[in-house]
Write a protein that holds these residues in place. Structure first.
Motif, PDB file in Angstrom:
ATOM      1  N   LYS A  42       0.842  -1.200   0.000  1.00  0.00           N
ATOM      2  CA  LYS A  42       0.000   0.000   0.000  1.00  0.00           C
ATOM      3  C   LYS A  42       0.882   1.258   0.000  1.00  0.00           C
ATOM      4  O   LYS A  42       0.599   2.230  -0.701  1.00  0.00           O
ATOM      5  CB  LYS A  42      -0.880  -0.019   1.253  1.00  0.00           C
ATOM      6  N   MET A  43       1.949   1.204   0.758  1.00  0.00           N
ATOM      7  CA  MET A  43       2.836   2.361   0.849  1.00  0.00           C
ATOM      8  C   MET A  43       3.524   2.620  -0.487  1.00  0.00           C
ATOM      9  O   MET A  43       3.769   3.766  -0.851  1.00  0.00           O
ATOM     10  CB  MET A  43       3.874   2.129   1.946  1.00  0.00           C
ATOM     11  N   LYS A  44       3.820   1.546  -1.208  1.00  0.00           N
ATOM     12  CA  LYS A  44       4.465   1.725  -2.506  1.00  0.00           C
ATOM     13  C   LYS A  44       3.478   2.298  -3.521  1.00  0.00           C
ATOM     14  O   LYS A  44       3.827   3.089  -4.384  1.00  0.00           O
ATOM     15  CB  LYS A  44       5.030   0.401  -2.992  1.00  0.00           C
ATOM     16  N   ASP A  45       2.229   1.859  -3.426  1.00  0.00           N
ATOM     17  CA  ASP A  45       1.213   2.359  -4.351  1.00  0.00           C
ATOM     18  C   ASP A  45       0.825   3.792  -4.048  1.00  0.00           C
ATOM     19  O   ASP A  45       0.310   4.494  -4.905  1.00  0.00           O
ATOM     20  CB  ASP A  45      -0.046   1.477  -4.278  1.00  0.00           C
ATOM     21  N   LEU A  46       1.033   4.182  -2.818  1.00  0.00           N
ATOM     22  CA  LEU A  46       0.594   5.514  -2.402  1.00  0.00           C
ATOM     23  C   LEU A  46       1.734   6.210  -1.655  1.00  0.00           C
ATOM     24  O   LEU A  46       1.704   6.333  -0.439  1.00  0.00           O
ATOM     25  CB  LEU A  46      -0.629   5.348  -1.490  1.00  0.00           C
ATOM     26  N   PRO A  47       2.764   6.628  -2.388  1.00  0.00           N
ATOM     27  CA  PRO A  47       3.910   7.233  -1.710  1.00  0.00           C
ATOM     28  C   PRO A  47       3.561   8.598  -1.144  1.00  0.00           C
ATOM     29  O   PRO A  47       2.871   9.380  -1.781  1.00  0.00           O
ATOM     30  CB  PRO A  47       4.948   7.364  -2.821  1.00  0.00           C
ATOM     31  N   GLU A  86      10.425   3.955  -8.777  1.00  0.00           N
ATOM     32  CA  GLU A  86      11.634   4.717  -9.108  1.00  0.00           C
ATOM     33  C   GLU A  86      11.303   5.887 -10.007  1.00  0.00           C
ATOM     34  O   GLU A  86      11.807   6.995  -9.842  1.00  0.00           O
ATOM     35  CB  GLU A  86      12.651   3.802  -9.796  1.00  0.00           C
ATOM     36  N   LEU A  87      10.422   5.615 -10.955  1.00  0.00           N
ATOM     37  CA  LEU A  87      10.066   6.666 -11.899  1.00  0.00           C
ATOM     38  C   LEU A  87       9.299   7.787 -11.200  1.00  0.00           C
ATOM     39  O   LEU A  87       9.532   8.972 -11.423  1.00  0.00           O
ATOM     40  CB  LEU A  87       9.229   6.061 -13.038  1.00  0.00           C
ATOM     41  N   LYS A  88       8.381   7.386 -10.338  1.00  0.00           N
ATOM     42  CA  LYS A  88       7.628   8.394  -9.584  1.00  0.00           C
ATOM     43  C   LYS A  88       8.580   9.277  -8.787  1.00  0.00           C
ATOM     44  O   LYS A  88       8.464  10.495  -8.762  1.00  0.00           O
ATOM     45  CB  LYS A  88       6.674   7.716  -8.596  1.00  0.00           C
ATOM     46  N   THR A  89       9.517   8.628  -8.121  1.00  0.00           N
ATOM     47  CA  THR A  89      10.445   9.360  -7.276  1.00  0.00           C
ATOM     48  C   THR A  89      11.305  10.308  -8.110  1.00  0.00           C
ATOM     49  O   THR A  89      11.533  11.457  -7.750  1.00  0.00           O
ATOM     50  CB  THR A  89      11.347   8.381  -6.506  1.00  0.00           C
TER      51      THR A  89
END
Lengths: 166, 172
Positions: A42-47, A86-89
């Motif tokens: 969940k944390m990865k899906d919703l950073p 990674e891309l989001k970040t």
């Protein structure tokens, strides 16, 4: 609180001890780990950084058409979970390094990136292009920026297969 | 990943490691169902993360988690009546740890468990937080939105009700 006499306190102490015996109720270790994994996903899906400070929550009207078209094509891509993160970040870092006007479209990209996937071959291209983009530090006027950002990310996300705005 | 985000994620996972058992117990002793207790605990942490991901600050994570759990339990109870204590006893109380050699604990546990489900829910909620999960009256007050004095009165009344039930059972 009503006053208690000595006998009542002693009796309550017994009951408190019995209640404390229920502390032994615990999750089974495998259940605990299973839930931990679910929470991590969940944390990865919703950073948290994606919407931190509410900075990226508006998209100017003149971006709508272009963005909608771009996002529609993004939906066709595939990207593994770790690559998406990674891309989001990277996108976020890039936008945070830019002036306020340059931050505008990022929320849409971030939200759509939560739903798309990209194949492994595109990963290196994306990373290299993002790094290059982050090094561009000259001031960008908003209109030019809108075009350039969309072009850059369309190109990044399509990995050269379908550079629709190039 | 930025160091700030990493730090927030690590703090949250640390809170999970620290409080998941307590939140599970809190849910379990309200619904008396291990699987539902587990689901509610998981949902509590999911909701907490959704809130944090919006950029909101949480000053007291433990109180925050209990508040979410309480809200979920209230929603749950609106949808479905609690399982009866008889059903719980038929299923068997599964503590998740092996204390088969600790007979005194087992006797205490069985006695109190058989009565805990019979007291008023508002008292049970407070007693679970106070004596099973070791929260202070002030901490419970922060979770429920009541004053610490109100919580102390409920603790007293809850204990009194429990004692009365146990005494009645012993007299029979």
């Amino acid at each position: 609180m009503p006053k208690r006499n000595k006998d009542q306190v002693e009796n309550f102490a017994d009951i408190e001890t019995m209640l404390a015996s229920l502390k032994q109720l615990r999750l089974h270790q495998n259940d605990k780990e299973t839930v931990r994994r679910a929470v991590s996903l969940k944390m990865k899906d919703l950073p948290v950084s994606a919407v931190r400070d509410g900075e990226f929550d508006r998209l100017p009207e003149h971006m709508d058409t272009l963005t909608a078209s771009f996002l529609a094509d993004c939906q066709k891509l595939t990207l593994a979970d770790t690559e998406r993160m990674e891309l989001k970040t990277s996108l976020l870092s890039y936008m945070q390094a830019k002036p306020r006007a340059a931050n505008v479209p990022v929320i849409s990209y971030l939200s759509v990136l939560g739903t798309i996937t990209m194949d492994a071959a595109d990963k290196a291209v994306v990373r290299d292009e993002l790094v290059a983009a982050m090094r561009v530090d000259e001031p960008i006027v908003e209109e030019r920026h809108d075009q350039s950002v969309v072009t850059v990310f369309a190109s990044l996300l399509c990995g050269g297969r379908n550079a629709m705005f190039a | 990943m930025s160091s700030n985000q990493q730090s927030i994620e690590e703090e949250f996972l640390s809170a999970y490691d620290q409080y998941s058992d307590a939140i599970f117990r809190h849910c379990y002793f309200r619904v008396f169902d291990r699987e539902r207790g587990k689901d509610l605990m998981q949902e509590t942490f999911m909701r907490a993360w959704e809130y944090i991901a919006k950029g909101e600050k949480v000053l007291n994570m433990r109180a925050f988690l209990y508040r979410i759990a309480n809200n979920l339990i209230v929603d749950e109870s609106r949808k479905k009546k609690e399982q009866s204590l008889e059903k719980l006893q038929e299923d068997g109380f599964d503590p998740g740890t092996d204390d088969s050699k600790d007979w005194k604990n087992r006797i205490d546990r069985d006695r109190i468990l058989s009565k805990l489900g019979q007291i008023d829910e508002s008292y049970r909620n407070i007693l679970v937080m106070r004596f099973i999960n070791d929260l202070s009256p002030a901490e419970i007050a922060e979770i429920t939105g009541d004053s610490a004095n109100t919580i102390s009165v409920r603790i007293y009344r809850g204990l009194k009700q429990l004692r009365s039930l146990i005494n009645d059972a012993q007299a029979q």
